[in-house]
Design a protein around this motif. Sequence first.
Motif, PDB file in Angstrom:
ATOM      1  N   LYS A  64       0.862  -1.169   0.000  1.00 26.57           N
ATOM      2  CA  LYS A  64       0.000   0.000   0.000  1.00 26.57           C
ATOM      3  C   LYS A  64       0.905   1.227   0.000  1.00 26.57           C
ATOM      4  O   LYS A  64       2.047   1.175   0.458  1.00 26.57           O
ATOM      5  N   PRO A  65       0.418   2.359  -0.530  1.00 23.96           N
ATOM      6  CA  PRO A  65       1.245   3.569  -0.520  1.00 23.96           C
ATOM      7  C   PRO A  65       1.685   3.936   0.898  1.00 23.96           C
ATOM      8  O   PRO A  65       0.960   3.710   1.863  1.00 23.96           O
ATOM      9  N   ARG A  66       2.887   4.485   1.023  1.00 26.07           N
ATOM     10  CA  ARG A  66       3.404   4.867   2.335  1.00 26.07           C
ATOM     11  C   ARG A  66       2.796   6.164   2.843  1.00 26.07           C
ATOM     12  O   ARG A  66       2.907   6.492   4.019  1.00 26.07           O
ATOM     13  N   ASN A  67       2.170   6.932   1.937  1.00 21.89           N
ATOM     14  CA  ASN A  67       1.498   8.164   2.346  1.00 21.89           C
ATOM     15  C   ASN A  67       0.336   8.420   1.393  1.00 21.89           C
ATOM     16  O   ASN A  67       0.055   7.611   0.512  1.00 21.89           O
ATOM     17  N   ASP A  68      -0.342   9.533   1.588  1.00 15.75           N
ATOM     18  CA  ASP A  68      -1.528   9.862   0.792  1.00 15.75           C
ATOM     19  C   ASP A  68      -1.210  10.816  -0.358  1.00 15.75           C
ATOM     20  O   ASP A  68      -2.133  11.377  -0.964  1.00 15.75           O
ATOM     21  N   MET A  69       0.079  10.994  -0.683  1.00 10.48           N
ATOM     22  CA  MET A  69       0.458  11.971  -1.704  1.00 10.48           C
ATOM     23  C   MET A  69      -0.130  11.643  -3.067  1.00 10.48           C
ATOM     24  O   MET A  69      -0.428  12.536  -3.850  1.00 10.48           O
ATOM     25  N   GLY A  70      -0.287  10.343  -3.377  1.00  7.32           N
ATOM     26  CA  GLY A  70      -0.863   9.977  -4.665  1.00  7.32           C
ATOM     27  C   GLY A  70      -2.273  10.490  -4.833  1.00  7.32           C
ATOM     28  O   GLY A  70      -2.747  10.705  -5.945  1.00  7.32           O
ATOM     29  N   CYS A  71      -2.968  10.701  -3.721  1.00  9.58           N
ATOM     30  CA  CYS A  71      -4.345  11.213  -3.747  1.00  9.58           C
ATOM     31  C   CYS A  71      -4.366  12.732  -3.641  1.00  9.58           C
ATOM     32  O   CYS A  71      -5.009  13.410  -4.445  1.00  9.58           O
TER      33      CYS A  71
END
Length: 239
Positions: A64-71
């Motif tokens: 899973k992504p390590r943070n929400d930056m992709g969103c």
Amino acid sequence: MLMKFSLIFLFLACLFLVGICLENDKKTTKRKEQGEEIKIPQPDKRLTVIGKAREALNWTRGAKPRNDMGCTSIGGICQRNTYICQGRYLKDKCRGEKSRWCCTPATAWSALCAGSHHNRARACDSYGCGGFNSRSDGRIHKGIDIVCGDYGIINAPFTGNLGGPVGRAAGDSVQYDGVKLYNKVHCVKIFNIRPYVYFGSVVQGEAMGYLLPLQEHFSGITSHLELQMCDGSDPSPFI
């Protein structure tokens, strides 16, 4: 007496072991002086590589992504997918639980038909209706029809990339009369058009092609293009 024999035996055994160690040291020193390479046993590299590959595979399967930056980088908000999203949800862009999806804003697309100020959905005519989930010829319409005149110029509704021709069932054959347009947020199939090119990047508002003439085959129909989201969702919030 027994004690003396035991001590003598232990003494001799120690001397024997010391002699073996000294002999090994002499052999090692001699090999070094002669320039002979001494090989130290190493673990099997193949097993090491295989082990690392398995670890990487296991990590990517459940990664899973390590943070929400992709969103957040595309203006979205990470939240549980059970909450209402005014735009649309995107998976695999938020860290944490699998139920945390990226809710993107319902930003309206620009007009697809050149000369129009907004996208106007096709109403019902003798050939059916153009709304999402409307019924036509016994089938459910999984797209939205946007009104445009025959041979009208079609502009890109958003900035993205063209992903090649797309087709749909036409009787017993497949009819290729559309193109796919996508970016990080949206992916849509646009039918009833003839693109100028099928691959490459386009900017919002740029001319993509022209509407195929529907009146030649369906006299009296409301001429239109058809929008279908790649995931089958409703494109209404964006038009």
